[in-house]
Scaffold this active site. Structure first.
Site, PDB file in Angstrom:
ATOM      1  N   ASP A  81       2.084  -1.561  10.948  1.00  0.00           N
ATOM      2  CA  ASP A  81       2.135  -2.942  11.431  1.00  0.00           C
ATOM      3  C   ASP A  81       3.483  -3.610  11.166  1.00  0.00           C
ATOM      4  O   ASP A  81       3.589  -4.832  11.157  1.00  0.00           O
ATOM      5  CB  ASP A  81       1.017  -3.766  10.767  1.00  0.00           C
ATOM      6  CG  ASP A  81       1.087  -3.744   9.247  1.00  0.00           C
ATOM      7  OD1 ASP A  81       1.932  -3.029   8.694  1.00  0.00           O
ATOM      8  OD2 ASP A  81       0.294  -4.455   8.609  1.00  0.00           O
ATOM      9  N   ARG A 107      -5.433  -3.360   8.748  1.00  0.00           N
ATOM     10  CA  ARG A 107      -5.327  -4.827   8.612  1.00  0.00           C
ATOM     11  C   ARG A 107      -5.392  -5.479   9.991  1.00  0.00           C
ATOM     12  O   ARG A 107      -6.333  -5.259  10.705  1.00  0.00           O
ATOM     13  CB  ARG A 107      -4.052  -5.210   7.858  1.00  0.00           C
ATOM     14  CG  ARG A 107      -4.126  -4.769   6.400  1.00  0.00           C
ATOM     15  CD  ARG A 107      -3.563  -5.833   5.502  1.00  0.00           C
ATOM     16  NE  ARG A 107      -2.237  -5.470   5.066  1.00  0.00           N
ATOM     17  CZ  ARG A 107      -1.505  -6.224   4.256  1.00  0.00           C
ATOM     18  NH1 ARG A 107      -1.952  -7.372   3.824  1.00  0.00           N
ATOM     19  NH2 ARG A 107      -0.315  -5.823   3.875  1.00  0.00           N
ATOM     20  N   GLY A 143       0.831  -1.206   0.000  1.00  0.00           N
ATOM     21  CA  GLY A 143       0.000   0.000   0.000  1.00  0.00           C
ATOM     22  C   GLY A 143       0.858   1.245   0.000  1.00  0.00           C
ATOM     23  O   GLY A 143       1.854   1.303   0.705  1.00  0.00           O
ATOM     24  N   ARG A 164       0.419  -4.614  -5.887  1.00  0.00           N
ATOM     25  CA  ARG A 164       0.243  -5.876  -5.171  1.00  0.00           C
ATOM     26  C   ARG A 164       0.616  -6.942  -6.194  1.00  0.00           C
ATOM     27  O   ARG A 164      -0.008  -7.019  -7.254  1.00  0.00           O
ATOM     28  CB  ARG A 164      -1.214  -6.075  -4.755  1.00  0.00           C
ATOM     29  CG  ARG A 164      -1.759  -4.976  -3.891  1.00  0.00           C
ATOM     30  CD  ARG A 164      -1.465  -5.189  -2.430  1.00  0.00           C
ATOM     31  NE  ARG A 164      -2.043  -4.098  -1.637  1.00  0.00           N
ATOM     32  CZ  ARG A 164      -1.640  -3.786  -0.429  1.00  0.00           C
ATOM     33  NH1 ARG A 164      -0.656  -4.453   0.136  1.00  0.00           N
ATOM     34  NH2 ARG A 164      -2.194  -2.806   0.221  1.00  0.00           N
ATOM     35  N   ASP A 167      -0.611   1.454   8.064  1.00  0.00           N
ATOM     36  CA  ASP A 167      -1.089   0.498   9.081  1.00  0.00           C
ATOM     37  C   ASP A 167      -0.194   0.457  10.314  1.00  0.00           C
ATOM     38  O   ASP A 167      -0.622   0.009  11.374  1.00  0.00           O
ATOM     39  CB  ASP A 167      -1.153  -0.924   8.488  1.00  0.00           C
ATOM     40  CG  ASP A 167      -2.124  -1.017   7.323  1.00  0.00           C
ATOM     41  OD1 ASP A 167      -3.007  -0.151   7.225  1.00  0.00           O
ATOM     42  OD2 ASP A 167      -1.992  -1.956   6.510  1.00  0.00           O
ATOM     43  N   ASP A 200       5.057  -5.146   5.868  1.00  0.00           N
ATOM     44  CA  ASP A 200       5.648  -6.440   6.225  1.00  0.00           C
ATOM     45  C   ASP A 200       5.665  -7.438   5.067  1.00  0.00           C
ATOM     46  O   ASP A 200       6.587  -8.245   4.959  1.00  0.00           O
ATOM     47  CB  ASP A 200       4.965  -7.032   7.473  1.00  0.00           C
ATOM     48  CG  ASP A 200       3.456  -7.044   7.361  1.00  0.00           C
ATOM     49  OD1 ASP A 200       2.917  -6.517   6.359  1.00  0.00           O
ATOM     50  OD2 ASP A 200       2.809  -7.588   8.269  1.00  0.00           O
ATOM     51  N   THR A 251       4.004   2.350   5.568  1.00  0.00           N
ATOM     52  CA  THR A 251       2.615   1.876   5.518  1.00  0.00           C
ATOM     53  C   THR A 251       1.802   2.621   6.560  1.00  0.00           C
ATOM     54  O   THR A 251       2.280   2.839   7.676  1.00  0.00           O
ATOM     55  CB  THR A 251       2.511   0.359   5.778  1.00  0.00           C
ATOM     56  OG1 THR A 251       1.128   0.028   5.999  1.00  0.00           O
ATOM     57  CG2 THR A 251       3.306  -0.107   6.963  1.00  0.00           C
TER      58      THR A 251
HETATM   59  P1  ATP Z   1       0.834  -2.673   3.427  1.00  0.00           P
HETATM   60  O1  ATP Z   1       1.073  -2.968   4.873  1.00  0.00           O
HETATM   61  O2  ATP Z   1       0.747  -1.232   3.150  1.00  0.00           O
HETATM   62  O3  ATP Z   1      -0.291  -3.448   2.842  1.00  0.00           O
HETATM   63  P2  ATP Z   1       2.744  -4.600   2.482  1.00  0.00           P
HETATM   64  O4  ATP Z   1       4.147  -4.453   2.011  1.00  0.00           O
HETATM   65  O5  ATP Z   1       2.537  -5.429   3.714  1.00  0.00           O
HETATM   66  O6  ATP Z   1       2.175  -3.147   2.637  1.00  0.00           O
HETATM   67  P3  ATP Z   1       1.694  -6.676   0.759  1.00  0.00           P
HETATM   68  O7  ATP Z   1       0.722  -6.613  -0.371  1.00  0.00           O
HETATM   69  O8  ATP Z   1       1.461  -7.640   1.858  1.00  0.00           O
HETATM   70  O9  ATP Z   1       1.844  -5.186   1.299  1.00  0.00           O
HETATM   71  O10 ATP Z   1       3.148  -7.008   0.156  1.00  0.00           O
HETATM   72  C1  ATP Z   1       3.662  -6.232  -0.889  1.00  0.00           C
HETATM   73  C2  ATP Z   1       4.296  -7.106  -1.916  1.00  0.00           C
HETATM   74  O11 ATP Z   1       5.390  -7.837  -1.343  1.00  0.00           O
HETATM   75  C3  ATP Z   1       3.377  -8.170  -2.514  1.00  0.00           C
HETATM   76  O12 ATP Z   1       2.483  -7.677  -3.466  1.00  0.00           O
HETATM   77  C4  ATP Z   1       4.402  -9.131  -3.077  1.00  0.00           C
HETATM   78  O13 ATP Z   1       4.894  -8.657  -4.316  1.00  0.00           O
HETATM   79  C5  ATP Z   1       5.535  -9.068  -2.021  1.00  0.00           C
HETATM   80  N1  ATP Z   1       5.370 -10.208  -1.100  1.00  0.00           N
HETATM   81  C6  ATP Z   1       4.462 -10.350  -0.102  1.00  0.00           C
HETATM   82  N2  ATP Z   1       4.564 -11.552   0.489  1.00  0.00           N
HETATM   83  C7  ATP Z   1       5.557 -12.216  -0.159  1.00  0.00           C
HETATM   84  C8  ATP Z   1       6.157 -13.531  -0.037  1.00  0.00           C
HETATM   85  N3  ATP Z   1       5.726 -14.418   0.876  1.00  0.00           N
HETATM   86  N4  ATP Z   1       7.170 -13.854  -0.867  1.00  0.00           N
HETATM   87  C9  ATP Z   1       7.613 -12.971  -1.794  1.00  0.00           C
HETATM   88  N5  ATP Z   1       7.086 -11.733  -1.980  1.00  0.00           N
HETATM   89  C10 ATP Z   1       6.084 -11.360  -1.178  1.00  0.00           C
END
Ligand code: ATP
Length: 319
Positions: free
Chosen positions: A129, A171, A11, A72, A127, A103, A125
């Site tokens: 988190d 979340r 995000g 995403r 969040d 994360d 982020t």
């Molecule tokens: P926010 O907290 O704002 O949602 P985030 O980084 O946690 O941010 P996610 O959509 O969970 O958002 O993760 C971002 C990107 O990281 C994913 O779209 C994917 O490309 C990569 N990612 C997430 N989990 C994995 C994983 N287990 N292995 C490899 N890449 C991953």
């Protein structure tokens, strides 16, 4: 010259642009070459990589979102996609990646690091988190936005003696809801960290109304319940008009507040410091006002975000 790639993932959050700007400008001062990767891990696989210079980040300090775009891209958990990404990184001669995200993005960075592409991560982020930091970039800006929305709902709720339910992002982390509830003076808070019982909420609201309270604001973190259904349930049982407002992506947008700009600038510059010292595979954080770093895989495995139970107890006293 060592080459650094920068990407924003997950995000978007206000202040990400300020972080990119800081990495670019402090990196150039250290004699590094900087590259922007568009659209997060997706862009890494699609080879959307461009050279950045000092001018590329002009007029960015105050802009919300991320000019590099985010995505995403769950398919990044597939080895075949990561191999495409690694190939693109190597072809460009990029030595290190700085990844700004939540994360989920940290997991991608950990996997790349383990495959020989050293990464650094910066928490970005709303969040809040992310492990290893008191604050993620964007969280405090989003907090201002949520509190302003609650203030506006309060005006109209109290004029119409209405009950308002506000759904807040986060979340599985209640930080944004909890902080906004204290600052916004909410009558009831539902957080992912605390067991939610619909009947308790109703009892509490009825009790408040019986004491002559003209209106009530209930703040709930997303994914706990369907707030529209909850509004109907409360209205039916209190005979008071009840409305639900889902703040949604309004919370993500807007220009970063000064604190987030400063935090992003500090973290960006700290990332370059770590790279020049060869200190990579780390996640960056702020702890008691100071820049800190932890091994990414250690942090993901062993660190947990603490729940602010003292804040929660305070919020309950203030209703
Ligand atoms: P926010 O907290 O704002 O949602 P985030 O980084 O946690 O941010 P996610 O959509 O969970 O958002 O993760 C971002 C990107 O990281 C994913 O779209 C994917 O490309 C990569 N990612 C997430 N989990 C994995 C994983 N287990 N292995 C490899 N890449 C991953």
């Amino acid at each position: 010259k060592k080459k650094i790639g920068i990407l924003t993932s997950g995000g978007d959050a206000p202040g990400m642009n300020a972080a990119i700007r800081s990495i670019v400008r402090t990196g150039i001062m250290e004699g590094l070459e900087l590259f922007g990767i568009y659209d997060g891990y997706l862009g890494l696989c699609k080879n959307r990589i461009v050279k950045l210079n000092s001018d590329s980040v002009s007029n960015m300090i105050n802009r919300g979102g991320t000019f590099l775009g985010s995505a995403r891209f769950p398919e990044f958990n597939l080895v075949k996609n990561r191999l495409i990404a690694i190939n693109n990184i190597k072809e460009k001669g990029i030595d290190y990646l700085v990844i700004i995200g939540g994360d989920g993005s940290y997991i991608g960075a950990k996997k790349l690091t383990e495959s020989g592409i050293p990464c650094l991560t910066i928490p970005g982020t709303i969040d809040n988190d992310v492990v290893g930091t008191d604050y993620a970039i964007g969280y405090l800006t989003a907090l201002e936005t949520v509190v302003e929305a609650i203030d506006r709902l309060r005006d109209t709720s109290s004029s119409h003696q209405r009950i308002s339910i506000v759904e807040v992002m986060g979340r599985s982390c209640g930080d944004l809801t909890l902080a906004a509830s204290i600052a916004g003076g909410c009558e009831f808070i539902a957080l992912p960290e605390i067991k939610y019982v619909k009947e308790d909420l109703l009892k509490h609201i009825k009790n408040r109304l019986s004491k002559g309270k003209k209106h009530a604001i209930i703040a709930i973190t997303e994914h706990i319940c369907n707030v529209e259904n909850l509004a109907r349930y409360i209205e039916k049982n209190t005979k008071r008009e009840t409305r639900a407002t889902i703040l949604g992506h309004i919370q993500r947008g807007g220009k970063p507040i000064a604190y987030d700009r400063i935090l992003a600038s500090r973290m960006g510059s700290y990332a370059i410091d770590l790279i020049t010292k060869g200190n990579v595979g780390k996640c960056i954080g702020i702890k008691n006002g100071k820049m800190v770093n932890y091994d990414i895989s250690y942090a993901l495995k062993n660190m947990k975000r603490p729940f602010k139970s003292d804040w929660f107890n305070l919020a309950k006293k203030l209703v």
